[in-house]
Design a protein around this motif. Structure first.
Motif, PDB file in Angstrom:
ATOM      1  N   ILE A  30       6.027  -8.249   0.634  1.00  0.00           N
ATOM      2  CA  ILE A  30       4.844  -7.934   1.435  1.00  0.00           C
ATOM      3  C   ILE A  30       3.629  -7.843   0.521  1.00  0.00           C
ATOM      4  O   ILE A  30       3.748  -7.483  -0.648  1.00  0.00           O
ATOM      5  N   PRO A  31       2.460  -8.178   1.018  1.00  0.00           N
ATOM      6  CA  PRO A  31       1.248  -8.047   0.218  1.00  0.00           C
ATOM      7  C   PRO A  31       0.970  -6.576  -0.124  1.00  0.00           C
ATOM      8  O   PRO A  31       1.281  -5.675   0.661  1.00  0.00           O
ATOM      9  N   ALA A  32       0.375  -6.352  -1.270  1.00  0.00           N
ATOM     10  CA  ALA A  32       0.089  -4.997  -1.732  1.00  0.00           C
ATOM     11  C   ALA A  32      -0.763  -4.215  -0.734  1.00  0.00           C
ATOM     12  O   ALA A  32      -0.564  -3.012  -0.547  1.00  0.00           O
ATOM     13  N   GLU A  33      -1.688  -4.880  -0.072  1.00  0.00           N
ATOM     14  CA  GLU A  33      -2.572  -4.187   0.862  1.00  0.00           C
ATOM     15  C   GLU A  33      -1.809  -3.603   2.062  1.00  0.00           C
ATOM     16  O   GLU A  33      -2.295  -2.703   2.723  1.00  0.00           O
ATOM     17  N   ARG A  34      -0.605  -4.101   2.335  1.00  0.00           N
ATOM     18  CA  ARG A  34       0.175  -3.614   3.477  1.00  0.00           C
ATOM     19  C   ARG A  34       1.127  -2.475   3.103  1.00  0.00           C
ATOM     20  O   ARG A  34       1.886  -2.006   3.954  1.00  0.00           O
ATOM     21  N   LEU A  35       1.100  -2.007   1.875  1.00  0.00           N
ATOM     22  CA  LEU A  35       1.988  -0.918   1.470  1.00  0.00           C
ATOM     23  C   LEU A  35       1.658   0.409   2.155  1.00  0.00           C
ATOM     24  O   LEU A  35       2.445   1.341   2.097  1.00  0.00           O
ATOM     25  N   VAL A  36       0.535   0.484   2.820  1.00  0.00           N
ATOM     26  CA  VAL A  36       0.185   1.697   3.561  1.00  0.00           C
ATOM     27  C   VAL A  36       0.905   1.769   4.901  1.00  0.00           C
ATOM     28  O   VAL A  36       0.958   2.824   5.520  1.00  0.00           O
ATOM     29  N   GLU A  37       1.490   0.661   5.358  1.00  0.00           N
ATOM     30  CA  GLU A  37       2.115   0.605   6.675  1.00  0.00           C
ATOM     31  C   GLU A  37       3.517   1.217   6.763  1.00  0.00           C
ATOM     32  O   GLU A  37       3.795   1.947   7.703  1.00  0.00           O
ATOM     33  N   PRO A  38       4.426   0.925   5.832  1.00  0.00           N
ATOM     34  CA  PRO A  38       5.781   1.481   5.957  1.00  0.00           C
ATOM     35  C   PRO A  38       5.790   2.995   5.777  1.00  0.00           C
ATOM     36  O   PRO A  38       4.908   3.569   5.124  1.00  0.00           O
ATOM     37  N   SER A  39       6.796   3.622   6.337  1.00  0.00           N
ATOM     38  CA  SER A  39       6.904   5.076   6.215  1.00  0.00           C
ATOM     39  C   SER A  39       7.480   5.472   4.853  1.00  0.00           C
ATOM     40  O   SER A  39       8.065   4.650   4.147  1.00  0.00           O
ATOM     41  N   GLN A  40       7.312   6.725   4.521  1.00  0.00           N
ATOM     42  CA  GLN A  40       7.848   7.290   3.284  1.00  0.00           C
ATOM     43  C   GLN A  40       9.353   7.022   3.204  1.00  0.00           C
ATOM     44  O   GLN A  40      10.077   7.236   4.168  1.00  0.00           O
ATOM     45  N   GLY A  41       9.819   6.489   2.078  1.00  0.00           N
ATOM     46  CA  GLY A  41      11.238   6.235   1.887  1.00  0.00           C
ATOM     47  C   GLY A  41      11.727   4.895   2.404  1.00  0.00           C
ATOM     48  O   GLY A  41      12.894   4.551   2.228  1.00  0.00           O
ATOM     49  N   ALA A  42      10.848   4.115   3.038  1.00  0.00           N
ATOM     50  CA  ALA A  42      11.247   2.796   3.541  1.00  0.00           C
ATOM     51  C   ALA A  42      11.578   1.878   2.374  1.00  0.00           C
ATOM     52  O   ALA A  42      10.982   1.970   1.305  1.00  0.00           O
ATOM     53  N   ARG A  43      12.530   0.984   2.592  1.00  0.00           N
ATOM     54  CA  ARG A  43      12.883   0.007   1.564  1.00  0.00           C
ATOM     55  C   ARG A  43      11.909  -1.152   1.690  1.00  0.00           C
ATOM     56  O   ARG A  43      11.801  -1.772   2.755  1.00  0.00           O
ATOM     57  N   VAL A  44      11.196  -1.454   0.611  1.00  0.00           N
ATOM     58  CA  VAL A  44      10.190  -2.508   0.604  1.00  0.00           C
ATOM     59  C   VAL A  44      10.424  -3.446  -0.569  1.00  0.00           C
ATOM     60  O   VAL A  44      11.158  -3.129  -1.500  1.00  0.00           O
ATOM     61  N   GLY A 100      12.576  -1.689  -3.666  1.00  0.00           N
ATOM     62  CA  GLY A 100      12.833  -0.270  -3.867  1.00  0.00           C
ATOM     63  C   GLY A 100      12.339   0.555  -2.701  1.00  0.00           C
ATOM     64  O   GLY A 100      11.951   0.028  -1.652  1.00  0.00           O
ATOM     65  N   ARG A 101      12.359   1.856  -2.901  1.00  0.00           N
ATOM     66  CA  ARG A 101      11.933   2.804  -1.868  1.00  0.00           C
ATOM     67  C   ARG A 101      10.475   3.176  -2.057  1.00  0.00           C
ATOM     68  O   ARG A 101      10.020   3.419  -3.175  1.00  0.00           O
ATOM     69  N   LEU A 102       9.767   3.241  -0.938  1.00  0.00           N
ATOM     70  CA  LEU A 102       8.360   3.608  -0.961  1.00  0.00           C
ATOM     71  C   LEU A 102       8.222   5.107  -1.151  1.00  0.00           C
ATOM     72  O   LEU A 102       8.909   5.892  -0.494  1.00  0.00           O
ATOM     73  N   GLN A 103       7.339   5.480  -2.050  1.00  0.00           N
ATOM     74  CA  GLN A 103       7.061   6.896  -2.312  1.00  0.00           C
ATOM     75  C   GLN A 103       5.555   7.088  -2.164  1.00  0.00           C
ATOM     76  O   GLN A 103       4.770   6.383  -2.791  1.00  0.00           O
ATOM     77  N   ARG A 104       5.188   8.034  -1.329  1.00  0.00           N
ATOM     78  CA  ARG A 104       3.774   8.269  -1.056  1.00  0.00           C
ATOM     79  C   ARG A 104       3.428   9.709  -1.394  1.00  0.00           C
ATOM     80  O   ARG A 104       4.104  10.642  -0.975  1.00  0.00           O
ATOM     81  N   ASP A 105       2.355   9.881  -2.171  1.00  0.00           N
ATOM     82  CA  ASP A 105       1.851  11.211  -2.503  1.00  0.00           C
ATOM     83  C   ASP A 105       0.349  11.186  -2.244  1.00  0.00           C
ATOM     84  O   ASP A 105      -0.410  10.635  -3.051  1.00  0.00           O
ATOM     85  N   HIS A 106      -0.052  11.716  -1.103  1.00  0.00           N
ATOM     86  CA  HIS A 106      -1.448  11.668  -0.640  1.00  0.00           C
ATOM     87  C   HIS A 106      -1.865  10.207  -0.489  1.00  0.00           C
ATOM     88  O   HIS A 106      -1.295   9.488   0.285  1.00  0.00           O
TER      89      HIS A 106
END
Length: 142
Positions: A30-44, A100-106
């Motif tokens: 997926i394009p980097a700009e779309r990394l805000v779309e998946p939920s925390q912990g999603a496999r991307v 890997g798994r998406l990790q979001r901090d703020h």
């Protein structure tokens, strides 16, 4: 046709492959700009040119990569055990695909690597006389 290691088909968030004669986008990334779309912990799966490799002495063997695609940058965290499995790709790869798994901090988004693939041979397609740069535009991808 893109040659390489087969990729497992069970990604939660993926993009389609590039059309002929366009920028050689790595498949299933997926394009980097779309990394805000998946939920925390999603496999991307993300892919891009390696801009930065960091291995701070205080990070206990953790490596940080910054990958750039045509839409922006993706931050990747590589734990020591994953680094040992994919050492060659991490050290010498110019174009990597990371699953890997998406990790979001703020506002900060990281991909914690599980699988790292060196797709550097795709860059050779840019040297192919059949490649037409005038047909490759950012935004052509979904």
């Amino acid at each position: 046709m893109i040659h390489g290691t087969p990729t497992p088909p069970n990604y939660n968030w993926t993009a389609t492959t590039a059309r002929p004669n366009t920028w050689p986008r790595p498949p299933l990334a997926i394009p980097a700009e779309r990394l805000v779309e998946p939920s925390q912990g999603a496999r991307v799966c993300v892919a891009g040119l390696v801009l930065v490799r960091q291995r701070p002495g205080t990070a206990k063997g953790v490596i940080f990569l910054t990958l750039e695609d045509e839409t922006g940058v993706a931050n990747v965290v590589i734990w020591k055990t994953i680094y040992e499995r994919f050492r060659r790709a991490v050290i010498s790869g110019r174009l990597l695909r990371v699953t890997g798994r998406l990790q979001r901090d703020h506002e900060v988004v990281h991909v914690v690597a599980e699988l790292i693939e060196d797709l550097s041979p795709l860059l050779d397609r840019l040297l192919d006389p059949a490649f037409r740069a005038d047909l490759a535009r950012a935004g052509d991808q979904p």
